[in-house]
Design an enzyme around this catalytic site. Structure first.
Site, short mmCIF file in Angstrom:
data_model
loop_
_atom_site.label_atom_id
_atom_site.label_comp_id
_atom_site.label_asym_id
_atom_site.label_seq_id
_atom_site.Cartn_x
_atom_site.Cartn_y
_atom_site.Cartn_z
N HIS A 317 0.84 -1.21 0.00
CA HIS A 317 0.00 0.00 0.00
C HIS A 317 0.87 1.26 0.00
CE1 HIS A 317 0.92 0.73 4.25
NE2 HIS A 317 0.58 -0.53 4.52
N CYS A 335 3.78 -4.42 6.55
CA CYS A 335 3.32 -4.27 5.17
C CYS A 335 4.44 -3.79 4.26
CB CYS A 335 2.14 -3.30 5.11
SG CYS A 335 0.66 -3.92 5.94
#
Length: 390
Positions: A317, A335
């Protein structure tokens, strides 16, 4: 109760649950004494193994002829669907290929070689418990070359081999693959079909789950069939190098985009997973809260261009707050973070089902089989061994 043309009904025995007379009826109406147009008409008996209004489900329908030869048997349910079947070599027995489903009314019509016919009716007992399932990917979708067929069941499946026998996968290019059973991240039973190697671009895949009338065991009966189909899109893979802090999009064997990134902080629970993941969904802008993944109150952010890789919360992301580390250090909470512009470009080009091949030592281990679609981390023999039919 059986309805017979013309009227004749012989008493049932312990071995024959339903017995009806089959009488020739061509060329005119038969008389009560079995004569047709003044001549004797042949009279033959048939037996149907299921009868009444609470017949046992999960058994094939068997029609047996006492004399003569069966020419045709038609078994139709209350919705008009037929059970196909085969006649034995001696032409005295017809057996349906599929089993009678629970809570279903059936009409049986049999014809013999002499032109006689008879009808019988029965209804199976309703299921005390019904099992259902959820299919992925969605019907008529186009997916990446790492996307497996995945089935999650509402209730436990004890009879795994029996269920697996009724899951028919066909492909446009005879792709080799196998089913593999596991416990889903949700705790439910799950079975996936994975090719031996990544799908080839352009492959068309169809699943016919012919489960109506199949007993899953402790989880109850299936009372319908399921079908789905999808196509495989562009041949592309995302390669993530945790140690080099780079993400590359490779299409048809060529690198078409390479961007700096920062992954999970090594040495603890904030580290990223390594292995072959599959893009599960493109979720856009979502609220990410650390408490949902067991990291306390470390963060609570609205995050753009979110691409889910695992059920445990690993995404790729946009992470503009971490810009100082892009390309030189892994300092996220697990992430794969990129700049807004790079994340947007990757988000627009990837497809659900694309593989993310994550390598490097800065990881906390390999993604688990059921943490999203982790089957590509198993060798082909290991995956095939998870089939209930091996």
């Amino acid at each position: 109760m059986h309805r017979i043309r013309p009227r004749t009904l012989l008493a049932p025995t312990a071995a024959v649950l339903a017995l009806a007379a089959l009488t020739a009826c061509s060329g005119g109406a038969a008389t009560d004494d079995g004569k047709e147009g003044g001549q004797d008409a042949p009279r033959t008996r048939i037996a149907v193994n299921l009868s009444g209004d609470r017949a046992r489900a999960g058994e094939p329908v068997v029609v047996t002829l006492a004399e003569g030869e069966l020419r045709q048997v038609t078994v139709t349910d209350s919705r008009g669907a037929r059970l196909d079947g085969t006649v034995s070599a001696d032409k005295k027995r017809w057996t349906s290929g599929r089993k009678a489903a629970p809570g279903t009314a059936y009409a049986v019509e049999a014809r013999d070689a002499a032109g006689g016919s008879a009808r019988a009716e029965f209804t199976t007992a309703a299921a005390e418990k019904v099992n259902k399932l959820t299919l992925a990917p969605g019907k008529n979708t186009t997916v990446g070359m790492g996307q497996p067929l995945s089935i999650v069941f509402d209730h436990p499946v004890k009879n795994k081999a029996e269920v697996e026998k009724h899951l028919k996968v066909t492909t446009s290019n005879r792709t080799e693959g196998s089913w593999g059973w596991m416990t889903d991240w949700s705790g439910k039973d799950r079975v996936d079909w994975r090719p031996k190697e990544y799908w080839k671009s352009g492959t068309k895949v169809t699943l016919n789950a012919e489960l109506n009338g199949v007993d899953s065991g402790a989880g109850g009966w299936f009372v319908r069939d399921y079908t789905t189909g999808f196509s495989v899109g562009t041949s592309q893979v995302v390669k993530v190098d945790l140690d080099a802090h780079r993400l590359s999009l490779v299409r048809d064997g060529q690198v078409v985009r390479e961007v700096p990134m920062s992954a999970g902080t090594p040495g603890g629970e904030k580290a990223s997973w390594r292995g072959k993941a599959v893009l599960m969904s493109k979720e856009g802008t979502i609220n990410m809260r650390s408490e949902t993944v067991g990291l306390g109150d470390a963060y609570d952010k609205m995050v753009d261009y979110s691409m889910r890789l695992t059920w445990s919360g690993m995404y790729a992301h946009a992470a503009p707050w971490n810009a100082a580390h892009f390309g030189n250090a892994n300092r996220s909470s697990g992430c794969i973070g990129m700049s807004d512009g790079d994340a947007r470009s990757v988000y627009e080009e990837v497809r659900v089902g694309d593989p993310f091949e994550i390598t490097g030592s800065d990881a906390k281990g390999t993604q688990a089989l059921n943490n999203g679609y982790g089957e590509w981390n198993l060798s082909w023999p290991e995956w095939r061994a998870r089939s209930a039919l091996r």
